[in-house]
Design an enzyme around this catalytic site. Structure first.
Site, short mmCIF file in Angstrom:
data_model
loop_
_atom_site.label_atom_id
_atom_site.label_comp_id
_atom_site.label_asym_id
_atom_site.label_seq_id
_atom_site.Cartn_x
_atom_site.Cartn_y
_atom_site.Cartn_z
N THR A 30 -36.06 48.35 -48.97
CA THR A 30 -34.71 47.99 -48.51
C THR A 30 -34.76 47.55 -47.06
O THR A 30 -35.68 47.90 -46.30
CB THR A 30 -33.75 49.20 -48.59
OG1 THR A 30 -34.22 50.22 -47.70
CG2 THR A 30 -33.66 49.76 -49.99
N GLY A 31 -33.74 46.82 -46.66
CA GLY A 31 -33.44 46.53 -45.26
C GLY A 31 -34.61 46.14 -44.40
O GLY A 31 -35.42 45.27 -44.73
N ARG A 60 -24.07 50.89 -46.62
CA ARG A 60 -23.97 52.34 -46.78
C ARG A 60 -24.39 52.80 -48.17
O ARG A 60 -24.85 53.92 -48.35
CB ARG A 60 -22.54 52.81 -46.50
CG ARG A 60 -22.18 52.90 -45.02
CD ARG A 60 -20.81 53.52 -44.84
NE ARG A 60 -20.60 53.98 -43.47
CZ ARG A 60 -19.64 54.80 -43.09
NH1 ARG A 60 -18.79 55.28 -44.00
NH2 ARG A 60 -19.51 55.17 -41.84
N VAL A 61 -24.21 51.94 -49.16
CA VAL A 61 -24.59 52.28 -50.53
C VAL A 61 -25.58 51.24 -51.04
O VAL A 61 -25.24 50.07 -51.20
CB VAL A 61 -23.35 52.31 -51.47
CG1 VAL A 61 -23.79 52.63 -52.90
CG2 VAL A 61 -22.33 53.33 -50.98
N LYS A 62 -26.82 51.69 -51.23
CA LYS A 62 -27.84 50.80 -51.78
C LYS A 62 -28.81 51.54 -52.69
O LYS A 62 -29.19 51.05 -53.74
CB LYS A 62 -28.58 50.06 -50.67
CG LYS A 62 -29.10 50.90 -49.54
CD LYS A 62 -29.52 50.02 -48.37
CE LYS A 62 -29.91 50.85 -47.16
NZ LYS A 62 -29.53 50.21 -45.92
N LYS A 133 -37.64 67.93 -55.12
CA LYS A 133 -37.29 68.77 -56.27
C LYS A 133 -38.18 68.45 -57.46
O LYS A 133 -38.62 69.36 -58.19
CB LYS A 133 -35.82 68.56 -56.64
CG LYS A 133 -35.39 69.33 -57.88
CD LYS A 133 -33.90 69.19 -58.16
CE LYS A 133 -33.50 69.97 -59.40
NZ LYS A 133 -32.04 69.96 -59.63
N HIS A 273 -46.98 89.12 -16.20
CA HIS A 273 -46.37 89.84 -17.32
C HIS A 273 -44.85 89.69 -17.31
O HIS A 273 -44.10 90.66 -17.43
CB HIS A 273 -46.77 91.30 -17.31
CG HIS A 273 -48.23 91.51 -17.60
ND1 HIS A 273 -48.82 92.74 -17.61
CD2 HIS A 273 -49.21 90.63 -17.90
CE1 HIS A 273 -50.10 92.62 -17.90
NE2 HIS A 273 -50.36 91.33 -18.08
N GLU A 325 -54.02 81.83 -14.09
CA GLU A 325 -54.02 81.42 -15.50
C GLU A 325 -53.42 80.04 -15.69
O GLU A 325 -53.94 79.22 -16.45
CB GLU A 325 -53.24 82.44 -16.34
CG GLU A 325 -53.95 83.76 -16.55
CD GLU A 325 -54.99 83.70 -17.65
OE1 GLU A 325 -55.14 82.63 -18.29
OE2 GLU A 325 -55.66 84.71 -17.88
N ASN A 418 -33.99 98.49 -15.14
CA ASN A 418 -33.10 98.47 -13.96
C ASN A 418 -33.82 97.80 -12.81
O ASN A 418 -34.87 98.27 -12.38
CB ASN A 418 -32.73 99.91 -13.59
CG ASN A 418 -31.83 100.58 -14.60
OD1 ASN A 418 -30.77 100.08 -14.90
ND2 ASN A 418 -32.26 101.73 -15.13
N PHE A 463 -24.73 98.40 -10.84
CA PHE A 463 -24.27 99.36 -9.84
C PHE A 463 -25.19 100.57 -9.74
O PHE A 463 -25.97 100.86 -10.65
CB PHE A 463 -22.83 99.81 -10.11
CG PHE A 463 -22.60 100.47 -11.44
CD1 PHE A 463 -23.18 101.71 -11.76
CD2 PHE A 463 -21.77 99.89 -12.38
CE1 PHE A 463 -22.95 102.34 -12.96
CE2 PHE A 463 -21.52 100.51 -13.60
CZ PHE A 463 -22.11 101.74 -13.89
#
Length: 514
Positions: A30-31, A60-62, A133, A273, A325, A418, A463
């Site tokens: 196609t195309g 769009r539909v082919k 499928k 680390h 490293e 913390n 805090f």
């Protein structure tokens, strides 16, 4: 034998099609694919001629036609299928070669919504899914890199074997799933909906890793399909060195995130680390690096380094003094690369000029973390909310203390909770984090910093629940502190600061990092 070819990515198309014709395949197309085949004098039949149905709705539909999908989904080993196919003059299609409209490229180009919508492929995914499928009878090829092995298998065995058809089937479903995820991701972004009801993620494999965090764990590295605008480890160019490890990548990302906090001047970050062990800003990049490395020379050994300016020869020679490293930087001068070439195992990553821009800033992204049976998503802690910056102590910070407080606050959000960070000027002095109580984090930082903490500023990511952490910081020599505030014991903590003659600023913003 019929093969249907309809591809947006035309890499390798012509030699593959020539090989198929040589092996006796009749081609449907196609195309633009058909035009490319005809330009190469390769015989091919237009799909509309095969279906005896014209392309409609502007193309769009082919391929959405029973003679196409019946040919793909038909099961020649079922008598009922054979009878129906014969009755409707449907010929079996044993090879489908399709890749999809360039939706991601169209989005990345900044195209208008109408153009983006037009590049949502409908017929392509339908053919790919139908072929996958029916993999027992159809081979589906979505990746030009599979052309050569598929052609070789047909040449050697007169057909595509079941093992290969199964592999191609898995690849095809992953391909369409990622394509749909890209569409749903774009739509969610357009709707400013970062956390949709149903989440689909699309990533492509960069490389397999020798192992994960430890040798007994398997690992792989994936990245987004679209190149992000901000500097990224996933899209950085690897210039030299051993293969990146799982831990290298984690540490490089941590280093990059921290160096982006300081775009205005040359900055050097040392990570070990996933934790900052050296950060410094200076007018001269070499000096920034040497200062950052000197914070904790022991931890810097075997560390990860990030820069926000081009690495020149002087910086390269400084780095060559220590085993490292990996390094990530915007770029490297020719002289720097020559110096570092002697460190053959050192991984060098080039993140691009955006990292060196004085206007570079960490941009908000989504952080994802897996949990058993699920996933957590949140905005990345990249852009600082407006700070209240309220002085709550009797004494306000001096200009020098304020500078150190602002620096420490930026570094603090990159340390595991913390988190406690001591700083002076534009350099990290010591940090403590990853503890189950805040006072232990302070004591760890005190042990590391020693006498260098005299006259320092200290930042806490959350805090102080009790005054003990603040008392320890004062004992270490800190004269100013920045913290979110909000504890039921704020008055007690503020009183402690006043007792020690410390300036205290509260921000109203917390930076937990678990």
């Amino acid at each position: 034998m019929l093969a249907l070819l309809s591809v947006s990515d035309k890499r390798g198309l012509v030699p593959f099609a020539q090989g198929l014709v040589r092996l006796g395949y009749q081609l449907l197309s196609t195309g633009g694919t058909l035009e490319a085949l005809k330009a190469a004098s390769i015989p091919a039949t237009q799909v509309s001629e095969h279906t005896q149905s014209p392309e409609i709705l502007g193309g769009r539909v082919k391929t959405l036609h029973p003679r196409i999908h019946g040919g793909i989904l038909g099961r020649p080993d079922l008598e009922s299928d054979r009878a129906e196919m014969a009755a409707h003059r449907i010929e079996p299609i044993s090879l489908v070669v399709v890749n999809l409209y360039p939706f991601r490229k169209t989005v990345a180009s900044g195209a208008a919504e109408d153009d983006i919508i037009e590049n949502i492929d409908i017929g392509g995914p339908a053919m790919v899914r139908a072929s996958a499928k029916n993999f027992k009878h159809v081979a589906v090829v979505v990746d030009p890199d599979d052309y050569a092995p598929v052609l070789a298998e047909i040449e050697g065995h007169k057909a595509v074997g079941e093992e290969t058809r199964r592999r191609l089937m898995r690849k095809a479903f992953a391909h369409t799933a990622a394509y749909d995820a890209s569409i749903s991701g774009w739509l969610a972004g357009e709707a400013q909906e970062p956390f949709p009801q149903e989440l689909s993620l699309a990533f492509q494999k960069v490389q397999g890793l020798r192992y994960g965090e430890n040798p007994h764990q398997r690992g792989a590295f994936y990245r987004e399909f679209q190149t992000p605008k901000e500097p990224s480890v996933a899209f950085a160019k690897v210039l030299q060195g051993k293969e990146l490890s799982y831990n290298n990548i984690l540490d490089l990302d941590a280093a990059l995130g921290l160096v982006l906090e300081f775009p205005e001047k040359p900055c050097a970050v040392v990570i070990k680390h996933n934790t900052p062990c050296g950060v410094a800003v200076d007018d001269v990049l070499e000096k920034a690096y040497r200062t950052a490395r000197a914070v904790d020379e022991t931890s810097a050994f075997g560390g990860i380094v990030a820069f926000n300016r081009e690495v020149d020869e002087a910086v390269a020679r400084a780095m060559a003094e220590t085993f490292l490293e990996a390094v990530i930087a915007p770029s490297y001068s020719a002289a720097a690369l020559q110096v570092l070439a002697t460190k053959k195992n050192l991984r060098l990553l080039e993140a691009g000029p955006e990292l060196a821009s004085p206007g570079a800033r960490p941009r908000p992204q989504v952080d994802a973390r897996s949990v058993s049976g699920g996933m957590l998503l949140m905005d990345r802690d990249a852009v600082e909310p407006p700070l209240e910056w309220k002085v709550v102590s009797k004494r306000a910070p001096t200009p020098e203390e304020e500078q150190a407080l602002r620096f420490a606050w930026k570094v603090c959000k990159h340390v595991k909770s913390n988190a406690i960070v001591f700083a002076a000027g534009h350099q990290l002095l010591a940090q403590g984090g990853g503890q189950t109580n805040r006072v232990d984090s302070v004591r760890i930082a005190m042990t590391r910093g020693g006498e260098a903490l005299k006259g320092s500023a200290v930042a806490s990511d959350a805090f102080f629940p009790f005054r003990d952490g603040l008392d320890e910081a004062a004992r270490a020599g800190a004269t100013a502190v920045i913290q979110p505030g909000g504890s039921v014991r704020d008055a007690e903590v503020i009183a402690a600061a006043d007792e020690h003659g410390m300036a205290m600023v509260v921000t109203g913003v917390r930076h937990f990092r678990h």
